[in-house]
Motif scaffolding. Structure first.
Motif, mmCIF file in Angstrom:
data_model
loop_
_atom_site.group_PDB
_atom_site.id
_atom_site.type_symbol
_atom_site.label_atom_id
_atom_site.label_comp_id
_atom_site.label_asym_id
_atom_site.label_seq_id
_atom_site.Cartn_x
_atom_site.Cartn_y
_atom_site.Cartn_z
ATOM 1 N N LEU A 66 43.244 -15.833 -13.466
ATOM 2 C CA LEU A 66 42.201 -16.086 -12.367
ATOM 3 C C LEU A 66 43.024 -16.322 -11.423
ATOM 4 N N VAL A 67 44.433 -17.101 -11.522
ATOM 5 C CA VAL A 67 45.246 -16.848 -10.757
ATOM 6 C C VAL A 67 46.379 -16.157 -10.379
ATOM 7 N N GLY A 68 46.091 -15.396 -11.098
ATOM 8 C CA GLY A 68 46.756 -13.790 -10.518
ATOM 9 C C GLY A 68 45.423 -13.289 -9.372
ATOM 10 N N TYR A 69 44.763 -12.910 -10.513
ATOM 11 C CA TYR A 69 43.319 -12.318 -9.387
ATOM 12 C C TYR A 69 43.689 -13.276 -7.725
ATOM 13 N N VAL A 70 43.955 -14.580 -7.401
ATOM 14 C CA VAL A 70 43.446 -15.322 -6.665
ATOM 15 C C VAL A 70 44.665 -14.510 -5.703
ATOM 16 N N HIS A 71 45.821 -14.581 -6.263
ATOM 17 C CA HIS A 71 47.191 -13.731 -5.781
ATOM 18 C C HIS A 71 46.866 -12.818 -4.861
ATOM 19 N N ALA A 72 46.355 -11.514 -6.457
ATOM 20 C CA ALA A 72 46.156 -10.441 -5.502
ATOM 21 C C ALA A 72 44.926 -10.087 -4.079
ATOM 22 N N GLN A 73 44.218 -11.364 -4.241
ATOM 23 C CA GLN A 73 43.110 -11.300 -3.128
ATOM 24 C C GLN A 73 44.025 -11.515 -2.265
ATOM 25 N N ALA A 74 45.044 -12.559 -2.298
ATOM 26 C CA ALA A 74 46.087 -12.733 -1.207
ATOM 27 C C ALA A 74 46.813 -11.943 -0.680
ATOM 28 N N ASP A 90 53.251 -15.428 -1.143
ATOM 29 C CA ASP A 90 54.234 -16.522 -2.059
ATOM 30 C C ASP A 90 54.569 -15.211 -3.870
ATOM 31 N N THR A 91 55.973 -15.069 -3.666
ATOM 32 C CA THR A 91 56.171 -14.617 -4.927
ATOM 33 C C THR A 91 56.414 -15.601 -6.119
#
Ligand code: NDP
Length: 289
Positions: free
Chosen positions: A181-189, A254-255
């Motif tokens: 889910l945090v991967g999803y939010v990162h991708a949406q960022a 952020d990476t």
């Protein structure tokens, strides 16, 4: 017959949804929450407000607890150190480690109370809706005695008598859930930084995160320790993750998250496993056989 009765302790989003579901199902509901105001609307709908955790626990044979963690549980039980818990059941739907669940169950057993560990698999709006499930473990007779009340909230996925089991399965699931889910939010960022709205990317995200094929493909290979790089190699994964990290960096995002995955791939390459499949990471990450 008198109305069935239950106590709910902890009225965050989850506990509040549970107490509301019990009220809707005609239960006599006693509530206690550290911040009393979170109970106000439930009291207006007929719930009884206990003045103390001890009164809440003594009000009914069954108490459902929904707290942040077992530190919160300990804080609540400390305030009820002199409550008579003999014969009572605490269905604890609070997240924490298997070890803490086992310790809490042992301490409550000394006080004559049964501890059922639970791990809720749905968000608060899906409590008391069809298909909602929760993991449970603990004394089977306590689960059976209170099955009807538990099933008001979710289906009961009973795993066994070990009080740690429900916590264990829950945390293994959360391991995947939060990372994905945090991967999803990162991708949406990264999408937003490139002028793509979340709604526009949503149909693509759904396809990418529909991962059943991969879960099914890799599970037997993990169990067979069959890490041959016939369809994917770690060197490919490492190159791909570097592209992901670079694309995020170019967007000013952020990476740290892609770098963490890249670090795991790089460690495997350093250990001479670059030609293996990504399932080799199960050794690199340190899981004992
Ligand atoms: P919250 O953390 O928002 O709610 C926490 C509850 O714990 C509140 O009632 C809070 O009281 C109480 N609390 C925290 N610390 C203490 C303390 N020291 N003493 C007394 N009470 C304390 O969590 P949620 O309601 O969202 O979730 C509850 C549990 O359910 C968690 O373990 C969570 O992991 C799990 N869960 C949550 C899901 C969700 O989507 N929300 C989904 C599945 C499981 P106060 O109001 O005074 O702060």
């Amino acid at each position: 017959a008198p109305a069935p009765a239950v106590t709910v302790i902890g009225l965050g989003p989850m506990g509040h949804a549970m107490a509301a579901a019990y009220l809707e199902h005609g239960y006599a509901v006693t509530v206690w929450n550290r911040t009393p105001a979170r109970a106000d609307d439930l009291v207006a709908r007929g719930a009884h407000r206990a003045a103390t955790p001890a009164q809440a626990l003594e009000a009914n044979p069954l108490t459902v607890l929904s707290l942040t963690d077992y530190d919160a549980l300990d804080a609540v039980l400390e305030q009820a150190a002199h409550a008579d818990l003999t014969g009572r059941t605490l269905a604890n739907l609070t997240s924490d480690t298997p070890a803490r669940a086992r310790a809490a169950a042992a301490r409550l057993a000394e006080r004559g109370a049964a501890h059922i560990t639970g791990g809720v698999q749905v968000p608060p709006p899906l409590i008391a809706t069809p298909g909602a499930t929760a993991y449970y473990s603990g004394p089977p007779e306590a689960v059976e005695a209170h099955r009807a009340a538990l099933e008001v909230l979710t289906e009961v996925d009973y795993l066994g008598a070990d009080p740690g089991l429900a916590a264990l399965y829950y945390q293994i699931g959360m391991d995947m859930f939060w990372t994905a889910l945090v991967g999803y939010v990162h991708a949406q960022a990264v999408a937003r930084a490139n002028g793509i709205s979340a709604a526009d990317f949503l149909p693509h995200a759904r396809k990418t995160l529909d991962m059943g094929y991969f879960l099914d493909f890799y599970a037997p290979r993990i169990d067979a320790a069959h890490h041959v790089g016939d369809v994917d190699r770690i060197t490919m994964g490492a190159a791909s993750m570097a592209h992901v990290a670079d694309t995020a960096a170019e967007a000013g995002v952020d990476t740290a998250l892609p770098q963490a995955v890249l670090a795991a791939f790089s460690r495997a390459v350093e250990q001479g496993r670059g030609a293996d499949s990504l399932t080799r990471l199960i050794d690199v990450l340190g899981a004992a056989d």
